[in-house]
Scaffold this motif. Structure first.
Motif, mmCIF file in Angstrom:
data_model
loop_
_atom_site.group_PDB
_atom_site.id
_atom_site.type_symbol
_atom_site.label_atom_id
_atom_site.label_comp_id
_atom_site.label_asym_id
_atom_site.label_seq_id
_atom_site.Cartn_x
_atom_site.Cartn_y
_atom_site.Cartn_z
ATOM 1 N N LEU A 14 0.839 -1.196 0.000
ATOM 2 C CA LEU A 14 0.000 0.000 0.000
ATOM 3 C C LEU A 14 0.872 1.243 0.000
ATOM 4 O O LEU A 14 1.910 1.284 0.644
ATOM 5 C CB LEU A 14 -0.891 0.030 1.249
ATOM 6 N N MET A 15 0.427 2.266 -0.702
ATOM 7 C CA MET A 15 1.173 3.508 -0.779
ATOM 8 C C MET A 15 0.293 4.633 -0.231
ATOM 9 O O MET A 15 -0.435 5.261 -0.979
ATOM 10 C CB MET A 15 1.561 3.809 -2.228
ATOM 11 N N PRO A 16 0.315 4.887 1.084
ATOM 12 C CA PRO A 16 -0.488 5.981 1.636
ATOM 13 C C PRO A 16 -0.120 7.306 0.991
ATOM 14 O O PRO A 16 1.021 7.505 0.569
ATOM 15 C CB PRO A 16 -0.117 5.982 3.119
ATOM 16 N N ALA A 17 -1.066 8.227 0.918
ATOM 17 C CA ALA A 17 -0.856 9.507 0.243
ATOM 18 C C ALA A 17 0.316 10.290 0.833
ATOM 19 O O ALA A 17 1.060 10.928 0.106
ATOM 20 C CB ALA A 17 -2.131 10.334 0.309
ATOM 21 N N ASP A 18 0.505 10.254 2.145
ATOM 22 C CA ASP A 18 1.560 11.041 2.767
ATOM 23 C C ASP A 18 2.942 10.404 2.694
ATOM 24 O O ASP A 18 3.923 11.007 3.082
ATOM 25 C CB ASP A 18 1.212 11.374 4.213
ATOM 26 N N VAL A 19 3.062 9.206 2.167
ATOM 27 C CA VAL A 19 4.377 8.558 2.075
ATOM 28 C C VAL A 19 5.266 9.249 1.038
ATOM 29 O O VAL A 19 6.476 9.111 1.063
ATOM 30 C CB VAL A 19 4.233 7.040 1.787
ATOM 31 N N GLY A 20 4.687 10.042 0.165
ATOM 32 C CA GLY A 20 5.456 10.759 -0.847
ATOM 33 C C GLY A 20 6.442 11.754 -0.278
ATOM 34 O O GLY A 20 7.331 12.213 -0.968
ATOM 35 N N PHE A 21 6.311 12.117 0.990
ATOM 36 C CA PHE A 21 7.209 13.076 1.619
ATOM 37 C C PHE A 21 8.416 12.404 2.260
ATOM 38 O O PHE A 21 9.275 13.071 2.805
ATOM 39 C CB PHE A 21 6.453 13.896 2.675
ATOM 40 N N GLY A 48 5.733 5.249 -8.440
ATOM 41 C CA GLY A 48 6.149 6.460 -9.139
ATOM 42 C C GLY A 48 5.654 7.751 -8.518
ATOM 43 O O GLY A 48 6.128 8.830 -8.862
ATOM 44 N N THR A 49 4.712 7.669 -7.592
ATOM 45 C CA THR A 49 4.203 8.879 -6.935
ATOM 46 C C THR A 49 5.134 9.377 -5.834
ATOM 47 O O THR A 49 4.907 10.458 -5.293
ATOM 48 C CB THR A 49 2.803 8.633 -6.339
ATOM 49 N N GLY A 73 8.781 8.296 -12.332
ATOM 50 C CA GLY A 73 8.195 9.466 -11.680
ATOM 51 C C GLY A 73 8.901 9.867 -10.396
ATOM 52 O O GLY A 73 8.612 10.909 -9.824
ATOM 53 N N MET A 74 9.845 9.052 -9.959
ATOM 54 C CA MET A 74 10.574 9.338 -8.715
ATOM 55 C C MET A 74 11.728 10.295 -9.011
ATOM 56 O O MET A 74 12.905 9.940 -8.929
ATOM 57 C CB MET A 74 11.059 8.035 -8.089
ATOM 58 N N ALA A 75 11.380 11.531 -9.344
ATOM 59 C CA ALA A 75 12.336 12.513 -9.860
ATOM 60 C C ALA A 75 13.502 12.835 -8.929
ATOM 61 O O ALA A 75 14.568 13.229 -9.398
ATOM 62 C CB ALA A 75 11.592 13.803 -10.215
ATOM 63 N N SER A 76 13.351 12.671 -7.635
ATOM 64 C CA SER A 76 14.423 13.006 -6.677
ATOM 65 C C SER A 76 15.335 11.825 -6.375
ATOM 66 O O SER A 76 16.302 11.967 -5.618
ATOM 67 C CB SER A 76 13.814 13.514 -5.370
#
Length: 122
Positions: A14-21, A48-49, A73-76
């Motif tokens: 699962l990829m929770p929305a806040d894991v992108g940080f 990729g998010t 999408g993992m630009a960093s």
């Protein structure tokens, strides 16, 4: 299992929305029992998010299937460790879009085909 979803003969993280940080992710033993249960453990395209993540360590987890092209999408991303899994298919050309990528470990998988030319242009 917390953080794992089961579908039709597949297990995905699962990829929770806040894991992108999250700047760095290191995960081990994600799929230790999947094979015993007759399930496959796959890396979801939603990986990729994670555009702010700089380091992704998923080595030795037992992932199968292809490496999703959405990983571009993992630009960093500076370091990507997908070694020692059971990925198949070709290396996604989209990895060449990761301009900050310095370390790429894909050994110990069942990847086929040539190394994409795009990787040399990053």
């Amino acid at each position: 299992w917390p953080g794992v979803t089961c579908g039709v003969a597949k297990v995905g993280v699962l990829m929770p929305a806040d894991v992108g940080f999250v700047k760095s992710i290191s995960v081990s033993n994600v799929c230790p029992a999947a094979e015993e249960l007759g399930l496959e453990c796959v890396l979801p395209p939603s990986i990729g998010t994670l555009d702010l993540t700089e380091s992704l360590y998923l080595a030795g987890n037992g992932f199968v299937g292809w490496i999703p092209d959405e990983i571009s999408g993992m630009a960093s991303l500076k370091a990507l460790y997908l070694n020692s899994n059971s990925f198949t298919g070709s290396i996604p050309p989209g990895l060449g879009a990761l301009k900050k990528l310095e370390k790429l470990h894909l050994n110990g998988n069942f990847l086929t085909g040539a190394i994409p030319q795009e990787l040399g242009k990053a």
